[in-house]
Write an enzyme that holds these catalytic residues in place. Structure first.
Site, PDB file in Angstrom:
ATOM      1  N   ALA A 126      50.209  41.861  35.125  1.00 55.32           N
ATOM      2  CA  ALA A 126      49.214  42.003  34.065  1.00 55.32           C
ATOM      3  C   ALA A 126      49.116  43.485  33.715  1.00 55.32           C
ATOM      4  O   ALA A 126      49.504  44.344  34.511  1.00 55.32           O
ATOM      5  CB  ALA A 126      47.877  41.473  34.559  1.00 55.32           C
TER       6      ALA A 126
ATOM      7  N   GLY B  75      51.353  39.005  37.693  1.00 54.64           N
ATOM      8  CA  GLY B  75      51.398  38.113  36.540  1.00 54.64           C
ATOM      9  C   GLY B  75      52.822  37.855  36.063  1.00 54.64           C
ATOM     10  O   GLY B  75      53.111  36.792  35.503  1.00 54.64           O
TER      11      GLY B  75
ATOM     12  N   GLU C  30      54.029  35.217  38.155  1.00 57.10           N
ATOM     13  CA  GLU C  30      53.250  34.008  37.824  1.00 57.10           C
ATOM     14  C   GLU C  30      53.762  33.366  36.526  1.00 57.10           C
ATOM     15  O   GLU C  30      53.718  32.152  36.378  1.00 57.10           O
ATOM     16  CB  GLU C  30      51.766  34.375  37.722  1.00 57.10           C
ATOM     17  CG  GLU C  30      51.189  34.733  39.101  1.00 57.10           C
ATOM     18  CD  GLU C  30      49.748  35.213  39.038  1.00 57.10           C
ATOM     19  OE1 GLU C  30      49.521  36.285  38.445  1.00 57.10           O
ATOM     20  OE2 GLU C  30      48.867  34.514  39.547  1.00 57.10           O
TER      21      GLU C  30
ATOM     22  N   GLU D 141      49.079  41.926  44.046  1.00 59.03           N
ATOM     23  CA  GLU D 141      47.683  42.106  43.628  1.00 59.03           C
ATOM     24  C   GLU D 141      46.786  42.593  44.758  1.00 59.03           C
ATOM     25  O   GLU D 141      45.830  43.325  44.538  1.00 59.03           O
ATOM     26  CB  GLU D 141      47.129  40.791  43.068  1.00 59.03           C
ATOM     27  CG  GLU D 141      47.615  40.436  41.672  1.00 59.03           C
ATOM     28  CD  GLU D 141      48.938  39.697  41.649  1.00 59.03           C
ATOM     29  OE1 GLU D 141      49.649  39.706  42.684  1.00 59.03           O
ATOM     30  OE2 GLU D 141      49.265  39.120  40.596  1.00 59.03           O
TER      31      GLU D 141
HETATM   32  C1  3H9 Z   1      48.151  41.218  37.989  1.00 54.86           C
HETATM   33  O1  3H9 Z   1      49.250  40.940  37.607  1.00 54.86           O
HETATM   34  C2  3H9 Z   1      46.991  40.261  37.951  1.00 54.86           C
HETATM   35  C3  3H9 Z   1      47.400  38.827  37.711  1.00 54.86           C
HETATM   36  O2  3H9 Z   1      47.702  38.196  38.916  1.00 54.86           O
HETATM   37  C4  3H9 Z   1      46.273  38.002  37.144  1.00 54.86           C
HETATM   38  C5  3H9 Z   1      45.731  38.354  35.847  1.00 54.86           C
HETATM   39  C6  3H9 Z   1      44.755  37.354  35.335  1.00 54.86           C
HETATM   40  N1  3H9 Z   1      49.982  47.747  34.075  1.00 54.86           N
HETATM   41  O3  3H9 Z   1      54.887  53.087  39.368  1.00 54.86           O
HETATM   42  P1  3H9 Z   1      55.616  53.827  38.292  1.00 54.86           P
HETATM   43  C7  3H9 Z   1      52.659  52.119  34.631  1.00 54.86           C
HETATM   44  S1  3H9 Z   1      47.784  42.759  38.571  1.00 54.86           S
HETATM   45  C8  3H9 Z   1      49.927  48.888  33.377  1.00 54.86           C
HETATM   46  O4  3H9 Z   1      55.547  55.290  38.283  1.00 54.86           O
HETATM   47  P2  3H9 Z   1      58.139  52.927  39.329  1.00 54.86           P
HETATM   48  C9  3H9 Z   1      52.277  53.220  35.598  1.00 54.86           C
HETATM   49  O5  3H9 Z   1      50.907  53.520  35.522  1.00 54.86           O
HETATM   50  C10 3H9 Z   1      49.292  43.660  38.428  1.00 54.86           C
HETATM   51  N2  3H9 Z   1      50.678  49.973  33.642  1.00 54.86           N
HETATM   52  O6  3H9 Z   1      57.140  53.382  38.178  1.00 54.86           O
HETATM   53  C11 3H9 Z   1      53.162  54.342  35.114  1.00 54.86           C
HETATM   54  O7  3H9 Z   1      52.569  54.897  33.950  1.00 54.86           O
HETATM   55  P3  3H9 Z   1      52.740  56.448  33.645  1.00 54.86           P
HETATM   56  C12 3H9 Z   1      50.270  43.292  39.456  1.00 54.86           C
HETATM   57  C13 3H9 Z   1      51.524  49.894  34.664  1.00 54.86           C
HETATM   58  O8  3H9 Z   1      59.423  52.701  38.665  1.00 54.86           O
HETATM   59  C14 3H9 Z   1      54.435  53.617  34.668  1.00 54.86           C
HETATM   60  O9  3H9 Z   1      54.052  52.250  34.467  1.00 54.86           O
HETATM   61  N3  3H9 Z   1      51.399  44.187  39.393  1.00 54.86           N
HETATM   62  C15 3H9 Z   1      51.633  48.746  35.447  1.00 54.86           C
HETATM   63  O10 3H9 Z   1      58.040  53.834  40.500  1.00 54.86           O
HETATM   64  C16 3H9 Z   1      55.538  53.681  35.676  1.00 54.86           C
HETATM   65  O11 3H9 Z   1      55.047  53.244  36.930  1.00 54.86           O
HETATM   66  C17 3H9 Z   1      51.433  45.342  40.078  1.00 54.86           C
HETATM   67  O12 3H9 Z   1      50.540  45.655  40.816  1.00 54.86           O
HETATM   68  C18 3H9 Z   1      50.822  47.626  35.118  1.00 54.86           C
HETATM   69  N4  3H9 Z   1      50.875  46.462  35.810  1.00 54.86           N
HETATM   70  O13 3H9 Z   1      57.572  51.523  39.831  1.00 54.86           O
HETATM   71  C19 3H9 Z   1      52.661  46.186  39.877  1.00 54.86           C
HETATM   72  N5  3H9 Z   1      52.553  48.956  36.414  1.00 54.86           N
HETATM   73  O14 3H9 Z   1      54.207  56.671  33.475  1.00 54.86           O
HETATM   74  C20 3H9 Z   1      52.267  47.625  39.734  1.00 54.86           C
HETATM   75  C21 3H9 Z   1      53.017  50.206  36.234  1.00 54.86           C
HETATM   76  O15 3H9 Z   1      51.906  56.648  32.437  1.00 54.86           O
HETATM   77  N6  3H9 Z   1      53.376  48.464  39.423  1.00 54.86           N
HETATM   78  N7  3H9 Z   1      52.399  50.778  35.180  1.00 54.86           N
HETATM   79  O16 3H9 Z   1      52.188  57.126  34.871  1.00 54.86           O
HETATM   80  C22 3H9 Z   1      54.269  48.891  40.340  1.00 54.86           C
HETATM   81  O17 3H9 Z   1      54.241  48.502  41.487  1.00 54.86           O
HETATM   82  C23 3H9 Z   1      55.300  49.885  39.899  1.00 54.86           C
HETATM   83  O18 3H9 Z   1      54.817  50.485  38.726  1.00 54.86           O
HETATM   84  C24 3H9 Z   1      56.705  49.303  39.612  1.00 54.86           C
HETATM   85  C25 3H9 Z   1      57.593  50.418  38.997  1.00 54.86           C
HETATM   86  C26 3H9 Z   1      57.319  48.812  40.916  1.00 54.86           C
HETATM   87  C27 3H9 Z   1      56.639  48.161  38.626  1.00 54.86           C
END
Ligand code: 3H9
Length: 688
Positions: free
Chosen positions: A65, A104, A107, A127
């Site tokens: 999400a 998400g 999901e 999450e």
């Molecule tokens: C969810 O899904 C809830 C659902 O179950 C239910 C809903 C009803 N959203 O980490 P990085 C940005 S909760 C917005 O440096 P990497 C991050 O801020 C979500 N922005 O890159 C950064 O921005 P900036 C569950 C996001 O290559 C840029 O992307 N998912 C999101 O080292 C690069 O990120 C997670 O918890 C997001 N979801 O790693 C996954 N994710 O460049 C969270 C990232 O401006 N994300 N950004 O600073 C991660 O674990 C890592 O970002 C990922 C890439 C592994 C994807």
């Protein structure tokens, strides 16, 4: 090709429609992605597609999400609306996964009829790390695919699994090589062979595993690691609901628990922290496009605990290391420890036996510092002695090639003084690793007055490459982390003189969420570090403890007494007597100190020091201080870190208590930080 929304387009390959998502950086499920997916499925079906492939542009499949949308008014279509359309789709939908399918994103993939992935893909429900649970049916669908045990471990750890493991558990139907072509071929096959369009929600066989005993054992197995956190337990409850309730009722339970977490304090702290960690890697006055130096090889001076641990970080990232020691024995010992650590990892299964050999093969041991002449960066990891460091940096200056980064692992000393002995202070930087350096995520990167932008940008990028969370800090005694730790220690020592016990102080911090308190930590480190019997003058509690043979865990007697077999600790009246006698000698009258006072004095003194650190520009932002304390010192992430925590308490309250302790305790460090005072008056926040 048809654009459905600004970040989703529809393409056609024969009978197969491709819904292609392009929402950089991580294809998060922002409003226009949800709308694009929903309309994309409907349009594809209307256009007569016989199958649909969902594919992402860029570095990853949907990573979850859109966290930046949390807290704003929800905008339809919801994720659940998209999922309903996907699950009810009359033609097969194939999710084509590369990079990471997270939260998400997974999901959504679980609502496709089939999933294919490239071998490097990772799939998970992280999450829990945001203080949440998967709120779009993930808690109900994942156990139906991978089984109850696997779902529990994936959801409560938040750690994604690789595509091969996912395939073994039925989460991925096929590992593919050319994602787009192979996914289309897979979809065509599904059509040609009329594969069933079964929805995961209707599969119940794997839920039978979920007996009450399994849940009980699982809860016990994670209890220590998840102490204080709400989200892991809530994730477990959702899986219980998947086992015990009908699918729709399970979804309702998931929704209810999700909302409880989402509106609670832990999740807001952990979401804040997610962005804090990412902000830390950005340096305001160093442009993002600053050219970086190419670090292909690293030299490390010192093969002790620190040097060896540091070396492992680089080896793990595939960067060859030359490690130099003074004596052959010390070098051999250092190498043996590194090998033992790797072999332990191989035994646990986190790396292979070949990995052990290839990493050891990239490590070049030497007794000769001139072997640093070809490396791109050298890290000094010897003990804290300014004169020694000055000598060594003068030597590096003579030996190392132009442009080589000269880094010191000092935990407190002045980088500018070290840099001044070289002819290239612009190449000198501090890289303060935390012990054990191969495990701890934090790296304090210390910029000297003359450190160049290129060296800062390179070191920050390198930190990410070696899997560290880097925080850029300025020069002062102890930088951010240890400077605040020193203040906390002063308060802890003062309070035991006033009548608190070491066990009380430790318990209060443990109950707050720290893994251990300062006295247990001292016992672990050893009380006699830097202590010499010949020069000991009975002038501090620590000296008295060492003089009476209390050296810490190493000899079973420190602030606590340790059981020889179990290493369980018990408070010791001898220690209390030592402290009492010393207090009397100092003219300090002992009294009962309440737990609340202990907590306030330990934490508010740190908050005050943290505010000064920000005010002096040693840390660029409050959130950087939080990142240091969460990653380096075990501050519980579910309170966000010291600055976020102070904001949650309310800065006017924090200021009023600091003023109280300024009057009653009176030490220098209680002098109120002007920044803190101003923010409290203006309604500002330390963490933003
Ligand atoms: C969810 O899904 C809830 C659902 O179950 C239910 C809903 C009803 N959203 O980490 P990085 C940005 S909760 C917005 O440096 P990497 C991050 O801020 C979500 N922005 O890159 C950064 O921005 P900036 C569950 C996001 O290559 C840029 O992307 N998912 C999101 O080292 C690069 O990120 C997670 O918890 C997001 N979801 O790693 C996954 N994710 O460049 C969270 C990232 O401006 N994300 N950004 O600073 C991660 O674990 C890592 O970002 C990922 C890439 C592994 C994807």
């Amino acid at each position: 090709m048809t654009a459905i929304t600004e970040s989703v387009r529809l393409e056609r390959d024969g009978d197969v429609a491709l819904i292609i998502i392009d929402n950089p950086p991580v294809n998060a499920l922002s409003y226009h992605v949800r709308e694009g997916l929903l309309n994309g499925v409907n349009s594809a079906v209307e256009d007569g597609a016989k199958a649909i492939v969902v594919l992402c542009e860029g570095r990853t499949f949907i990573a979850g999400a859109d966290i930046t949308e949390f807290g704003s008014a929800p905008k339809d279509p919801s994720l659940q609306d998209v999922q309903t359309v996907m699950e009810g789709c009359p033609v097969p939908i194939v999710a084509a996964i590369h990079g990471t399918a997270l939260g998400g994103g997974l999901e959504i993939a679980l609502c496709a009829h089939y999933r294919v992935a490239v071998a490097t893909a990772k799939l998970g429900l992280p999450e829990v790390k945001l203080g949440l649970l998967p709120g779009a049916g993930g808690t109900q669908r994942l156990p139906r695919v991978v089984g109850v045990s696997k779902a529990l471990s994936m959801m409560t750890s938040g750690v994604p699994i690789g595509a091969t493991e996912a395939a073994e558990h039925g989460l991925v139907d096929e590992i593919v090589t050319d994602l787009r072509t192979d996914a289309v071929a897979f979809a065509n096959k599904a059509v040609a062979e009329a594969w069933p369009l079964s929805a995961i929600r209707d599969r119940n066989e794997k839920l039978a595993e979920g007996t009450p005993e399994l849940f009980e054992e699982f809860r016990a197995s994670i209890a220590r690691k998840t102490r204080g956190f709400m989200a892991p337990e809530y994730n477990v409850r959702c899986v219980e609901a998947a086992v015990n309730l009908e699918f729709e009722a399970g979804l309702a339970r998931e929704r209810e628990l999700f909302m409880e977490l989402m509106t609670g304090p832990q999740s807001s702290a952990q979401q804040y922290y997610f962005f804090a960690e990412r902000a830390a890697n950005k340096v305001a006055d160093v442009p993002r496009d600053t050219p970086k130096l190419d670090i292909q090889t690293v030299g490390i001076l010192g093969a002790g605990t620190m040097g060896g641990g540091i070396a492992m970080n680089f080896l793990n990232a595939g960067i060859p290391v030359t490690i130099v020691e003074r004596e052959q024995d010390a070098l051999d010992r250092g190498l043996a420890v590194i090998r033992k650590n790797y072999e332990r990892s191989a035994k646990r299964g986190s790396i292979s036996a070949e990995d052990v050999e290839s990493r050891m093969g990239m490590l070049k041991p030497s007794l000769d510092k001139t072997d640093f002449s070809t490396v791109d960066m050298v890290v000094e990891a010897v003990f804290e002695d300014m004169d020694l460091k000055k000598t060594l940096f003068a030597e590096f200056d003579a030996i190392c090639k132009p442009g080589c980064i000269l880094a010191s692992n000092t935990s407190a000393l002045d980088i500018n003084v070290i840099a001044a002995v070289t002819s290239r202070p612009e190449s000198v930087i501090g890289t303060h690793f935390f012990s054990p350096a191969n495990v701890m995520k934090l790296l304090e990167v210390v910029r000297g007055d003359k450190t160049s932008d290129a060296v800062i940008a390179t070191t920050m990028a390198l930190a990410k490459k070696i899997n560290k969370v880097a925080v850029l800090v300025g020069v002062c005694h102890g930088f951010v982390g240890n400077r605040m730790l020193f203040v906390r220690r002063l308060e802890a020592d003062q309070m035991v003189l006033e009548g608190a016990t070491p066990a009380q102080v430790d318990r209060v911090l443990y109950d707050f969420g720290f893994p251990m308190g300062p006295f247990a930590m001292s016992d672990l480190a050893g009380l006699d570090i830097g202590w010499k019997a010949e020069t000991s003058t009975s002038s501090s509690i620590r000296e008295l403890m060492c003089e009476s043979g209390r050296r810490g865990q190493k000899n079973g007697r420190g602030y606590y007494t340790y059981d020889a077999e179990t290493r369980a600790s018990t408070p010791d009246t001898e220690v209390e007597d030592i402290i009492k006698t010393f207090a009397v000698g100092q003219g300090i009258e002992q009294r009962e100190v309440s737990d609340q006072e202990v907590l306030e004095r330990l934490l508010y003194s740190m908050v005050n020091e943290g505010a000064r650190i920000i005010d002096e520009g040693i840390a660029a932002r409050g959130s950087d201080v939080d990142v240091v304390w969460v990653n380096g010192y075990g501050w519980p992430v579910y309170t966000g870190g010291p600055m976020f925590w102070a904001d949650s308490v309310g800065l006017p309250e924090v200021v009023s208590q600091i003023k109280h302790y300024q009057e009653t305790v009176g030490a220098d460090h209680w002098a109120l930080s002007p920044l803190l005072e101003r923010l409290a008056t203006e309604g500002g926040r330390l963490s933003s």
